[in-house]
Enzyme design. Structure first.
Site, PDB file in Angstrom:
ATOM      1  N   GLN A 260       0.826  -1.205   0.000  1.00  0.00           N
ATOM      2  CA  GLN A 260       0.000   0.000   0.000  1.00  0.00           C
ATOM      3  C   GLN A 260       0.860   1.253   0.000  1.00  0.00           C
ATOM      4  O   GLN A 260       0.659   2.170  -0.786  1.00  0.00           O
ATOM      5  CB  GLN A 260      -0.920  -0.003   1.233  1.00  0.00           C
ATOM      6  CG  GLN A 260      -2.106   0.906   1.064  1.00  0.00           C
ATOM      7  CD  GLN A 260      -2.929   0.462  -0.121  1.00  0.00           C
ATOM      8  OE1 GLN A 260      -3.217  -0.713  -0.282  1.00  0.00           O
ATOM      9  NE2 GLN A 260      -3.297   1.400  -0.984  1.00  0.00           N
ATOM     10  N   HIS A 263       2.570   3.045  -3.106  1.00  0.00           N
ATOM     11  CA  HIS A 263       1.792   3.762  -4.112  1.00  0.00           C
ATOM     12  C   HIS A 263       2.065   5.257  -4.109  1.00  0.00           C
ATOM     13  O   HIS A 263       2.061   5.907  -5.148  1.00  0.00           O
ATOM     14  CB  HIS A 263       0.286   3.594  -3.853  1.00  0.00           C
ATOM     15  CG  HIS A 263      -0.297   2.411  -4.535  1.00  0.00           C
ATOM     16  ND1 HIS A 263      -0.349   2.295  -5.893  1.00  0.00           N
ATOM     17  CD2 HIS A 263      -0.887   1.288  -4.049  1.00  0.00           C
ATOM     18  CE1 HIS A 263      -0.926   1.157  -6.221  1.00  0.00           C
ATOM     19  NE2 HIS A 263      -1.261   0.524  -5.125  1.00  0.00           N
ATOM     20  N   GLU A 328     -10.533   1.658   2.487  1.00  0.00           N
ATOM     21  CA  GLU A 328     -10.687   1.271   1.082  1.00  0.00           C
ATOM     22  C   GLU A 328     -10.470  -0.250   0.949  1.00  0.00           C
ATOM     23  O   GLU A 328     -11.292  -0.944   0.364  1.00  0.00           O
ATOM     24  CB  GLU A 328      -9.641   2.041   0.264  1.00  0.00           C
ATOM     25  CG  GLU A 328      -9.676   1.771  -1.214  1.00  0.00           C
ATOM     26  CD  GLU A 328      -8.478   2.395  -1.926  1.00  0.00           C
ATOM     27  OE1 GLU A 328      -7.519   2.838  -1.238  1.00  0.00           O
ATOM     28  OE2 GLU A 328      -8.497   2.439  -3.174  1.00  0.00           O
ATOM     29  N   HIS A 329      -9.356  -0.746   1.501  1.00  0.00           N
ATOM     30  CA  HIS A 329      -9.054  -2.181   1.486  1.00  0.00           C
ATOM     31  C   HIS A 329      -8.976  -2.684   2.919  1.00  0.00           C
ATOM     32  O   HIS A 329      -8.303  -2.073   3.746  1.00  0.00           O
ATOM     33  CB  HIS A 329      -7.691  -2.458   0.840  1.00  0.00           C
ATOM     34  CG  HIS A 329      -7.514  -1.858  -0.516  1.00  0.00           C
ATOM     35  ND1 HIS A 329      -6.897  -0.650  -0.731  1.00  0.00           N
ATOM     36  CD2 HIS A 329      -7.895  -2.308  -1.742  1.00  0.00           C
ATOM     37  CE1 HIS A 329      -6.880  -0.386  -2.036  1.00  0.00           C
ATOM     38  NE2 HIS A 329      -7.481  -1.358  -2.671  1.00  0.00           N
ATOM     39  N   ASP A 362      -6.124  -6.343  -6.619  1.00  0.00           N
ATOM     40  CA  ASP A 362      -5.638  -5.223  -7.433  1.00  0.00           C
ATOM     41  C   ASP A 362      -5.569  -5.619  -8.899  1.00  0.00           C
ATOM     42  O   ASP A 362      -5.750  -4.794  -9.787  1.00  0.00           O
ATOM     43  CB  ASP A 362      -4.229  -4.801  -6.985  1.00  0.00           C
ATOM     44  CG  ASP A 362      -4.234  -4.105  -5.632  1.00  0.00           C
ATOM     45  OD1 ASP A 362      -5.316  -3.649  -5.216  1.00  0.00           O
ATOM     46  OD2 ASP A 362      -3.163  -4.036  -5.004  1.00  0.00           O
ATOM     47  N   HIS A 421     -51.214  20.352 -10.886  1.00  0.00           N
ATOM     48  CA  HIS A 421     -51.018  18.937 -10.556  1.00  0.00           C
ATOM     49  C   HIS A 421     -52.384  18.308 -10.296  1.00  0.00           C
ATOM     50  O   HIS A 421     -52.710  17.245 -10.828  1.00  0.00           O
ATOM     51  CB  HIS A 421     -50.166  18.789  -9.292  1.00  0.00           C
ATOM     52  CG  HIS A 421     -48.686  18.937  -9.519  1.00  0.00           C
ATOM     53  ND1 HIS A 421     -48.112  20.102  -9.942  1.00  0.00           N
ATOM     54  CD2 HIS A 421     -47.654  18.046  -9.386  1.00  0.00           C
ATOM     55  CE1 HIS A 421     -46.787  19.933 -10.048  1.00  0.00           C
ATOM     56  NE2 HIS A 421     -46.495  18.687  -9.721  1.00  0.00           N
TER      57      HIS A 421
END
Lengths: 432, 432
Positions: A260, A263, A328-329, A362, A421
């Site tokens: 991770q 990145h 996220e993960h 991934d 209406h």
């Protein structure tokens, strides 16, 4: 050094600090720049694209070079190894198979009371995929964005990506795009590429939705054009949270945390464990694996600022802290990951057991790797076929059915002060 | 007077002009105001809410009055007629029944090759509903926003709405909120209410997603906080597009067009018809029905600026023009509406046949009346249960399954220069 903490209150504070790390601090003054880029592209079209590409990407292109040519696309296949091509094809097949499952289908229901209701799903006409260039030129990004659009049967899938040295685009990216069903590719990146997709230029078609990750300028541009076109999400820095017990392997977990961190200097890597001994071992292993890491500096930065190990008293506490962070993960490297699943409320993707490192997801497990970041898993999901589909509600009443409902509709319309209406129903039912 | 045009090229230009009508022209200088309101609420919390309510809504509230009390909620039932209460309950039942259909369900699939994949759906923890006050205090808005959240099993459904004279909130709105399952109601509106929901204050809880329509300040605030929380959409002015042939009733169509126009001076009401005679009759009928209209001025403005009749050569041309416009509401008042449906690509909701005026769907047919406006139907759909749900991808590989995929994953990770991604797989598989 990856810090270890043991107090739950401190853990909560730290997780909040890490969860709140966004590019936000920088945004306000960059927003003015992005706004100007959007306006310039809107006014000058292709000319602005070429100018910004010369300025920001330092590549001088002609108008004809903006679109990637057929011969360049063909040539890309000669420039990737057989092994990589096979891996791209395998990933494409598995991602496509997963995305073909449980796609929402149109339906119509005929009621006894002469009422027909339904939902009709249709794809967007044109999807625009942003694919980053440079350090982050990832064929997997192309697959993960284009395949759901293709499965949704989007007729036109337009990809934009900034040109590298000599105007080139990474061959693996071009191969992935062709395998995934991208219909045209343009050599342009940054906020100017988002502008081109949102407004259209002579060369680049206006699209209906823009997806894909990018740097802060791309993300700000997506936020600003949202409403003119649809967007998938606002991608923030990536993150993993691992929950591990004593049976987990510290060497594997260290690799997962670094996978991770490598990145982005703002990526977050967090371990929550019930085992203090494991905590120390992971801490040491991370140091070892960093020694020869090809992106050591960047990765160390991420680990130092947004890396964390918390020793917790129970897996339930770990689940509770994880829900606060909404990662996220999420990796569950515990003896019975399925048992803990019930306690997990928010996570983009969940990797169960010791043999499911995030890297599986991934690349080729099938589920999408474009996931909600920065706590957005509290309300958002992975990119999917649904991103490229929308539905129309269908309603048909018979005149008898309208008669039956007429009184209630008029009562509500009158309570809201909406005369016509009410009239639109009264005129139809009193005449019958 | 409702204009009639017959040239397709002119129709395209006019539809583009009408489609592009947004509040955009006003936004840039209002954005600074909204940004300041957001920051002040973030800094000062409840105090700022009371200050802005005094300033913008001219209501002086104490901190205790911010939340609507149990006794006020009880009393509301005494203040609506039996007829209106029955209509609200009927609408609630029908909307809930529709929204309970085809809700996405969690699934897990066990493959032969020791791979488990799935999706797990969970609701957001807290939903925030914005409900406008004043002229647009609509119980139907409450039902349409709260019911999908309730069906999604959202534990906390927080509603905000600006106070009227004496701090009061329309009883019908309070009744609808209770019927629909709202769990708490706060007397605050505007950008300050959006800020309270996005950041939380001492009194008002921070939510995960904000839904519901509002004025330009509310819409700008929603756009600015998007990313901190989720939002449903950016609502623009409302619109209807009617496709009619010679069998349609001009009196009914005129009422339907006015039913849209009476919402807002920026509402759009468009008729595409194959019958020039019908066009003239509708034009005349609109004038007649406007004569005694209780909102005549506002409605006439909308008709004058954003009303249009186009005489087309065929229903296919009508469908093509409609797709360009991508209307929020589409009425097919033609002999065989189902036959034309195949040609319709983009529309928020489609009303089929002569006995299905939009008002049916606005109130109680069941489908949601919160629909994409300003051409957003090209990429977006009605508010729904899905708005309040999100899913986590589930992935589990056995060690055997990981071994089989190990080569391909490493090839992809190395192509992307992600060393630890590759290592996280290699370390697991070479040890076995």
């Amino acid at each position: 050094m990856l810090r270890i903490i043991t107090q739950e209150a401190e853990a909560q504070t730290e997780l909040k600090r890490i969860g709140d790390r966004t590019y936000d601090g920088e945004t306000l003054h960059k927003e003015a720049t992005v706004r100007e880029i959007l306006q310039t592209v809107q006014r000058q079209g292709d000319k602005a694209l070429l100018d910004y590409t010369a300025e920001f990407d330092r590549q001088t292109l002609t108008l004809e070079q903006l679109r990637v040519s057929g011969s360049e696309l063909d040539a890309a296949y000669q420039q990737v190894s057989k092994e990589l091509l096979d891996a791209i094809v395998l990933a494409r097949q598995r991602i496509e198979a997963f995305h073909r499952q449980r796609i929402p289908k149109s339906w119509v229901q005929f009621d006894d009371d002469e009422v027909v209701l339904g939902k009709r799903y249709t794809p967007v006409d044109r999807a625009g995929l942003y694919v980053p260039g440079g350090r982050a030129a990832y064929p997997s990004t192309v697959l993960m964005n284009a395949i759901p659009a293709k499965v949704a049967k989007v007729p036109k899938i337009v990809m934009v990506t900034p040109p590298g040295e000599g105007g080139k685009i990474t061959p693996a990216v071009l191969v992935a795009a062709q395998e995934a069903g991208v219909t045209e590719i343009y050599r342009v990146g940054g906020a100017q590429a988002v502008a081109a997709l949102a407004y259209g230029t002579k060369t680049i078609p206006k699209v209906d939705i823009i997806t894909g990750p990018g740097n802060i300028y791309v993300t700000l541009a997506k936020k600003l054009v949202y409403g003119i076109v649809g967007i998938d999400s606002l991608a923030g820095p990536s993150e993993v949270l691992v929950i591990a017990d004593s049976q987990a392997n510290p060497v594997h977990i260290a690799a997962d945390l670094l996978a991770q961190a490598e990145h982005d200097p703002m990526a977050a890597a967090i371990l929550l464990t019930t085992d203090a001994d494991l905590a120390t071992k992971v801490q040491w292993e991370v140091e070892q694996q960093l020694l020869n890491h090809p992106r050591r500096l960047l990765t160390e930065k991420a680990i130092a600022h947004y890396g964390l190990i918390v020793v917790v008293d129970s897996l339930e506490t770990a689940a509770r802290l994880s829900n606060l962070f909404a990662p996220e993960h999420l990796e569950l490297e515990i003896a019975d990951p399925w048992a803990l699943l019930e306690s997990i409320r928010h996570a983009g993707a969940i990797f169960l057991g010791n043999s499911t490192p995030e890297a599986v997801g991934d690349y080729l497990a099938g589920p999408n790797h474009t996931l909600p970041t920065s706590g957005a898993a509290r309300y958002a999901s992975a990119l999917g076929v649904e991103t490229f589909l929308k539905h129309s509600s269908l309603i048909q009443y018979s005149s008898g059915a309208l008669n039956k409902m007429s009184g209630a509709i008029q009562a509500l319309a009158q309570a809201e002060g909406l005369h016509s209406h009410s009239e639109s129903v009264r005129l139809r039912t009193e005449e019958d």
